[in-house]
Design a protein around this motif. Structure first.
Motif, PDB file in Angstrom:
ATOM      1  N   PHE A   1       0.820  -1.210   0.000  1.00  0.00           N
ATOM      2  CA  PHE A   1       0.000   0.000   0.000  1.00  0.00           C
ATOM      3  C   PHE A   1       0.856   1.264   0.000  1.00  0.00           C
ATOM      4  O   PHE A   1       0.388   2.320  -0.428  1.00  0.00           O
TER       5      PHE A   1
ATOM      6  N   ASP B   1      -0.126   3.847  -2.854  1.00  0.00           N
ATOM      7  CA  ASP B   1      -0.395   5.260  -2.545  1.00  0.00           C
ATOM      8  C   ASP B   1       0.538   6.196  -3.307  1.00  0.00           C
ATOM      9  O   ASP B   1       0.203   7.361  -3.529  1.00  0.00           O
TER      10      ASP B   1
ATOM     11  N   THR C   1       3.608   4.559   8.062  1.00  0.00           N
ATOM     12  CA  THR C   1       2.498   4.021   7.267  1.00  0.00           C
ATOM     13  C   THR C   1       1.223   4.806   7.531  1.00  0.00           C
ATOM     14  O   THR C   1       0.489   5.175   6.594  1.00  0.00           O
TER      15      THR C   1
ATOM     16  N   GLY D   1      -0.713   7.178   4.662  1.00  0.00           N
ATOM     17  CA  GLY D   1      -2.113   6.852   4.383  1.00  0.00           C
ATOM     18  C   GLY D   1      -3.001   8.086   4.476  1.00  0.00           C
ATOM     19  O   GLY D   1      -3.897   8.298   3.645  1.00  0.00           O
TER      20      GLY D   1
ATOM     21  N   THR E   1      -4.938   2.019   3.884  1.00  0.00           N
ATOM     22  CA  THR E   1      -3.572   2.186   4.401  1.00  0.00           C
ATOM     23  C   THR E   1      -3.575   2.627   5.860  1.00  0.00           C
ATOM     24  O   THR E   1      -2.787   2.120   6.678  1.00  0.00           O
TER      25      THR E   1
END
Length: 515
Positions: free
Chosen positions: A77, A81, A139, A143, A237
Motif C-alpha cells: 500500500f 499510494d 504508514t 495513508g 492504508t
C-alpha cells in the motif's frame, strides 16, 4: 555458564587455524553470544559458532511467518499510494485540476524532492526509534496523505500533498530492508527482500484492479470520480498502519512469539557474520554512519539502482499512459486492466531472481543478467510500431527491473558490518535509487507522445550503462579481495582497541567483499 543449557540443541563451537581456544571457552553457547560484550567471530572474521541446521530452519520459518507478510502488505500500500496517481490521471485527474504542459510531471517530481532529501535522515531515525514504532507510524502518515490527495482542487495543493507523501514514504524501503537485516543472515536476506519488494509490481497489478473496481462505483460518500481512488486506498492504508503497531516486532530480543532459546539463536546467528561485533544493535556512531555511505560497494550498487529506478518508477507512473497509446480505443477500465499482466510477470521474477541469490549466495551476477532483458525491451519499443510487440516489450522490461530492488539492498547489506553502517548504507542506496525516480518523472513528456522515443531512448541508455557498471563493480570486488588476501591481519590490528577495530568496518583487513 556450565549451567546454561539453552544452547545445547542449537550451537556447537568451531575451531579455526587453532587460534580460538580461549574464545571458544567464552562464547560456548548462544545465550552468552547473544549478550553484549561477547564476540562471535575471531580476528580473521571466521565464525566461532556452528548452528544446528534444523534449529535454524525452524526459527527461520517462524520468523518468515511473523515478519515478512506484515511488512509486505504495508509496502504494497506504500507503493499503491505512490503510484495511484497514474491510474487517477487517465480517470480525469489532470482534466479536473486543469493541468497543462508539464504540470503533471512537476507534481510527480515534488514527491521525489522530499523523498530524496529526507531519505538518509529518516532511515537513521528508523534505527533510533526502532522499526517497531517507525514503520507503523510512517504508514499511518502516508495513508493520511493519500486520503488528502482525494480532496485537492489545484496544482499547488496537489504538489503540497505529494511533498508530504514523499517525506513519509522515504523511510519505508530502506527501513524495512534494515528491519529485515536484524532477523536474517546475509545469504537469506535477498529472498526476503524480494518477498516484500515484489509488492512494487504487485501494486501495479493490484492497484490497476483496485482502481478499475473503485471507478465502477458511483461515489464513496460525497467523493466521486478519480478522487475515490485516493480516498479508498488511503483509508485502507490508515487501517493497516494502526493494526501494524500491534504486529511489527522491533527486534528478536523483544519477540514474545519466540522462546528464550530462539531469541538467543536469532541474535547469535546474525552476530556470527559481523567481524569484531560484540552486539548486534550498536549505538549510533558518526564514523560508522560515514563508513556505511562511503563504502565502495554501497556507492557502486546505489548508482546501478539509480539507473534501474528510472525504469521502475517510470513504469509505475506512466504504464497506464503508455498502454493508452498502444490501445487508444479502449475504455478507461480496460486500460487499467491491461496494466495488470506485465506487473504480474514482473512480480514473479522479483521473487525468482532473489531466490537464486539465496541459493547461490551471489547477487552481483544476477544484476548483470537482468539488464539485457530490459535493453531488448526498449529496443523493441524504439524499432517496432506493432501494438502487440510494444505491449509484449513491457513484459520484458517488467520481468527484469523490479528484481534489482531486493538484490541491490541485499548486496549493500551484505557488504557492511555494523547495524549503524547498514542503516546509512541502505538509506544512501534507496536515496540514489529515488534520484532515478526523479529523473523518471521527466522521461516521458507530453510532446514526446505517442511513441515516446526520448523516454524509451533514455531508458535504453541507462540500462545499458547499468550493465557496464555492474560488470565493472564485480571485477573490482574480486580484484580487491585478491589484494586483501596479502594483508597481515594480526599486524594491522596490533595495538588497536576493540572500539577502533569495530570502527574499521570494510577497512578491516580480514573483511572480504561478498559479490
Amino acid at each position: 555458564m556450565a549451567d546454561d543449557k539453552r544452547s545445547s540443541t542449537s550451537v556447537t563451537n568451531v575451531e579455526h587455524h587453532g587460534e580460538v581456544h580461549h574464545e571458544k571457552a567464552v562464547v560456548g553457547n548462544t545465550h552468552l553470544v547473544a549478550e553484549r560484550g561477547h564476540l562471535a567471530t575471531d580476528q580473521f572474521g571466521h565464525s566461532l559458532l556452528e548452528f544446528d541446521p534444523k534449529a535454524e530452519a525452524k526459527l527461520r520459518f517462524k520468523i518468515d511467518l511473523m515478519i515478512v507478510p506484515t511488512v509486505s502488505i504495508l509496502y504494497l500500500f506504500c507503493f499503491i499510494d505512490r503510484a495511484n496517481i497514474g491510474n487517477a490521471k487517465i480517470s480525469g485527474f489532470d482534466v479536473d485540476l486543469n493541468l497543462k504542459g508539464y504540470d503533471y510531471n512537476l507534481i510527480l517530481s515534488v514527491f521525489y524532492i522530499s523523498y530524496i532529501f529526507f531519505e538518509i535522515p529518516v532511515t537513521v531515525l528508523c534505527k533510533w526509534m526502532g522499526p517497531g514504532w517507525f514503520i507503523p507510524a510512517t504508514t499511518l502518515c502516508f495513508g493520511i496523505c493519500s486520503i488528502a490527495t482525494g480532496f485537492v482542487h489545484t496544482k499547488e495543493a496537489a504538489c503540497g500533498v505529494r511533498f508530504l507523501l514523499g517525506l513519509f514514504e522515504a523511510g519505508m524501503m530502506p527501513g524495512i530492508a534494515y528491519y529485515l537485516s536484524r532477523w536474517y543472515r546475509q545469504a537469506e536476506l535477498a529472498l526476503r527482500l524480494g518477498l516484500f519488494i515484489v509488492m512494487a509490481p504487485m501494486a501495479g497489478a493490484f492497484g490497476g484492479l483496485l482502481a478499475s473496481g473503485i471507478m465502477r462505483l458511483d461515489s464513496v460518500g460525497n467523493v466521486t470520480g478519480w478522487r475515490m481512488i485516493f480516498v479508498v486506498e488511503g483509508i485502507i492504508t490508515v487501517f493497516l498502519g494502526l493494526i501494524s503497531f500491534l504486529l511489527v516486532t522491533d527486534r528478536p530480543a523483544t519477540a514474545k512469539w519466540l522462546t528464550a532459546e530462539e531469541r538467543d539463536l536469532a541474535i547469535a546467528r546474525v552476530k556470527s557474520e559481523r567481524i569484531g561485533a560484540t552486539e548486534v544493535l550498536d549505538g549510533i556512531d558518526k564514523k560508522k554512519l560515514l563508513r556505511g555511505m562511503l563504502n565502495p560497494v554501497t556507492l557502486g550498487t546505489a548508482f546501478t539502482f539509480l539507473l534501474c529506478n528510472i525504469t521502475v518508477q517510470g513504469l509505475a507512473f506512466f504504464a497506464p499512459t503508455i498502454v493508452k497509446t498502444i490501445y487508444p480505443t479502449k475504455s478507461v477500465v480496460q486500460l487499467q486492466l491491461f496494466t495488470v499482466p506485465p506487473y504480474v510477470v514482473g512480480g514473479f521474477f522479483t521473487v525468482l531472481l532473489p531466490y537464486f541469490c539465496t541459493i547461490f549466495n551471489k547477487r552481483q551476477i544476477f544484476v548483470i543478467m537482468s539488464a539485457p532483458l530490459t535493453i531488448i525491451g526498449y529496443i523493441l519499443f524504439l524499432s517496432i510500431q506493432t501494438a502487440q510487440v510494444r505491449y509484449g516489450a513491457i513484459f520484458l522490461v517488467a520481468s527484469a527491473v523490479y528484481a534489482i530492488g531486493p538484490i541491490s539492498n541485499a548486496q549493500v547489506s551484505a557488504n557492511v558490518v555494523s547495524d549503524t553502517a547498514r542503516s546509512s548504507a541502505l538509506g544512501l542506496n534507496v536515496m540514489l535509487g529515488n534520484m532515478g525516480g526523479l529523473i523518471s518523472t521527466w522521461s516521458f513528456l507530453p510532446n514526446d507522445a505517442p511513441n515516446y522515443r526520448i523516454g524509451n531512448g533514455i531508458n535504453l541508455a541507462t540500462n545499458s550503462l547499468m550493465l557496464l557498471v555492474s560488470i565493472l563493480l564485480l571485477w573490482w570486488m574480486k580484484r580487491d579481495n585478491k589484494k586483501r588476501d596479502g594483508r597481515n591481519t594480526e599486524e594491522e590490528l596490533s595495538g588497536l582497541s576493540l572500539h577502533d577495530i569495530q570502527d574499521l568496518e570494510w577497512k578491516h583487513p580480514a573483511f572480504r567483499w561478498k559479490p
